[in-house]
Write an enzyme that holds these catalytic residues in place. Structure first.
Site, PDB file in Angstrom:
ATOM      1  N   SER A 225       0.844  -1.186   0.000  1.00 50.64           N
ATOM      2  CA  SER A 225       0.000   0.000   0.000  1.00 50.64           C
ATOM      3  C   SER A 225       0.884   1.243   0.000  1.00 50.64           C
ATOM      4  O   SER A 225       1.753   1.410   0.866  1.00 50.64           O
ATOM      5  CB  SER A 225      -0.911  -0.001   1.224  1.00 50.64           C
ATOM      6  OG  SER A 225      -1.622   1.213   1.306  1.00 50.64           O
TER       7      SER A 225
ATOM      8  N   GLY B  54      -0.456   4.350   0.097  1.00 46.97           N
ATOM      9  CA  GLY B  54      -1.292   5.457   0.546  1.00 46.97           C
ATOM     10  C   GLY B  54      -2.028   6.089  -0.619  1.00 46.97           C
ATOM     11  O   GLY B  54      -2.621   5.386  -1.445  1.00 46.97           O
TER      12      GLY B  54
ATOM     13  N   GLY C 146      -1.857   4.615  -4.215  1.00 46.57           N
ATOM     14  CA  GLY C 146      -2.462   3.352  -4.599  1.00 46.57           C
ATOM     15  C   GLY C 146      -1.702   2.134  -4.124  1.00 46.57           C
ATOM     16  O   GLY C 146      -1.184   2.098  -2.999  1.00 46.57           O
TER      17      GLY C 146
ATOM     18  N   GLY D   5      -7.386   0.144   3.678  1.00 43.12           N
ATOM     19  CA  GLY D   5      -6.516  -0.987   3.392  1.00 43.12           C
ATOM     20  C   GLY D   5      -7.239  -2.313   3.485  1.00 43.12           C
ATOM     21  O   GLY D   5      -6.942  -3.259   2.738  1.00 43.12           O
ATOM     22  N   ASP D   6      -8.199  -2.398   4.396  1.00 42.35           N
ATOM     23  CA  ASP D   6      -8.967  -3.634   4.548  1.00 42.35           C
ATOM     24  C   ASP D   6      -9.884  -3.851   3.346  1.00 42.35           C
ATOM     25  O   ASP D   6     -10.085  -4.989   2.902  1.00 42.35           O
ATOM     26  CB  ASP D   6      -9.784  -3.581   5.838  1.00 42.35           C
ATOM     27  CG  ASP D   6      -8.914  -3.281   7.048  1.00 42.35           C
ATOM     28  OD1 ASP D   6      -7.755  -3.726   7.060  1.00 42.35           O
ATOM     29  OD2 ASP D   6      -9.388  -2.589   7.964  1.00 42.35           O
TER      30      ASP D   6
END
Length: 308
Positions: A217, A219, A222, A248-249
């Site tokens: 990730s 942020g 992408g 993120g999940d």
């Protein structure tokens, strides 16, 4: 059925305030509660995508009872949480409406006894028999062995079930050595793991440590996927301002559902980035707006990536 594991479940409480000012008293304009912890967030998103999902982990005390009550209101999610004596933790997110920024407070979680851990691993083994894939997500509560995720990864591999690991620190270091199919660290976590701050190189180094694929990730920039088939970066079409809690999940849910459906990597990444973006723009932590998801998915930029 997709199985999600949240060893350190939580009751996520989000307060919205007109402006967050240190040392001041605030009157919240809205308060929401959700069953939380990374794996439960993943489960809710998978269910919203129409994937049958079973959620396991630990839940205890009054907070755990509240989590289970709220989880019962999530269509498509089967509750397979294991009771524990200690109270489930709470997380508090405070959203500053003037800036869109979020301040997060996370409790440590209950102490898990050896008998509770043994009961969980037995439940986990039984659930693997009916699973198409499994996501192992989040921090370890006190009392759970630091090598817990390595044990769970090996069990999934022995059962022939693809496994995604999303954790950090020593739990990630030990878990990745058990050779999960996919890991999803953020840039800081993969840098800590490998010692490299160049994301493509760090992803390659992480693969050498055992993961088949590494999705980092970045942020607002992408996701970066380093895989046996190639390396790609997927980015949202524009900068986003909102609550990143759970984004993120949502990306994990996109990656895992794409794996189960046999999508190629660019398609998996497009879905994951669009879900993540739709979560950032949602009013409550860990939710996503289906219309925003559909709008963003068609505009996600996926490009082949090379080392800097």
């Amino acid at each position: 059925m997709i199985l999600t594991v949240t060893l350190n479940t939580a009751l996520d409480v989000t307060h919205r305030v007109p402006r967050l000012i240190p040392h001041a008293t605030h009157r919240a304009t809205a308060v929401t509660e959700r069953p939380g912890g990374k794996g439960l967030n993943v489960a809710r998103v998978l269910a919203a995508l129409g994937r049958p999902v079973t959620a396991t982990g630990f839940a205890g005390g009054r907070t755990g009872a509240a989590v289970r009550e709220l989880l019962a209101d999530c269509p498509g999610v089967t509750d397979a949480l294991v009771p524990c004596a200690g109270p489930t933790r709470r997380t508090l997110a405070v959203v500053d409406e003037s800036t869109g920024d979020t301040t997060q407070f996370n409790e440590p979680g209950p102490v898990i006894g050896s008998g509770e851990w043994a009961e969980f691993t037995e439940r986990y083994g039984a659930l693997l028999a009916g699973a198409e894939a499994v996501a192992l997500c989040g921090s370890l509560p006190p009392g759970v062995p630091v090598g817990a995720y390595a044990v769970l990864v090996r069990a999934a591999r022995a059962a022939g079930v693809p496994v995604l690991l999303d954790t950090s620190g020593e739990a990630l270091r030990r878990g990745i050595a058990a050779r999960p199919d996919m890991v999803k660290p953020n840039a800081a976590e993969v840098a800590e793991l490998t010692g490299s701050r160049e994301p493509v190189q760090a992803g390659r180094d992480a693969r050498r440590r055992g993961a088949r694929a590494v999705v980092t990730s970045l942020g607002p920039q992408g996701l970066l996927a380093t895989t046996p088939e190639g390396t790609w970066q997927a980015a949202p079409p524009r900068p986003l301002s909102g609550n990143p809690t759970g984004a993120g999940d949502s990306a994990v849910a996109g990656l895992l559902s794409g794996l189960v459906e046999g999508l190629d990597w660019p398609s998996r990444l497009s879905r994951a980035v669009a879900l993540s973006a739709a979560t950032v723009l949602a009013p409550a932590a860990g939710e996503f707006d289906p219309r925003t998801y559909e709008e963003v998915q068609g505009s996600v930029r996926v490009t082949a990536a090379q080392p800097a």
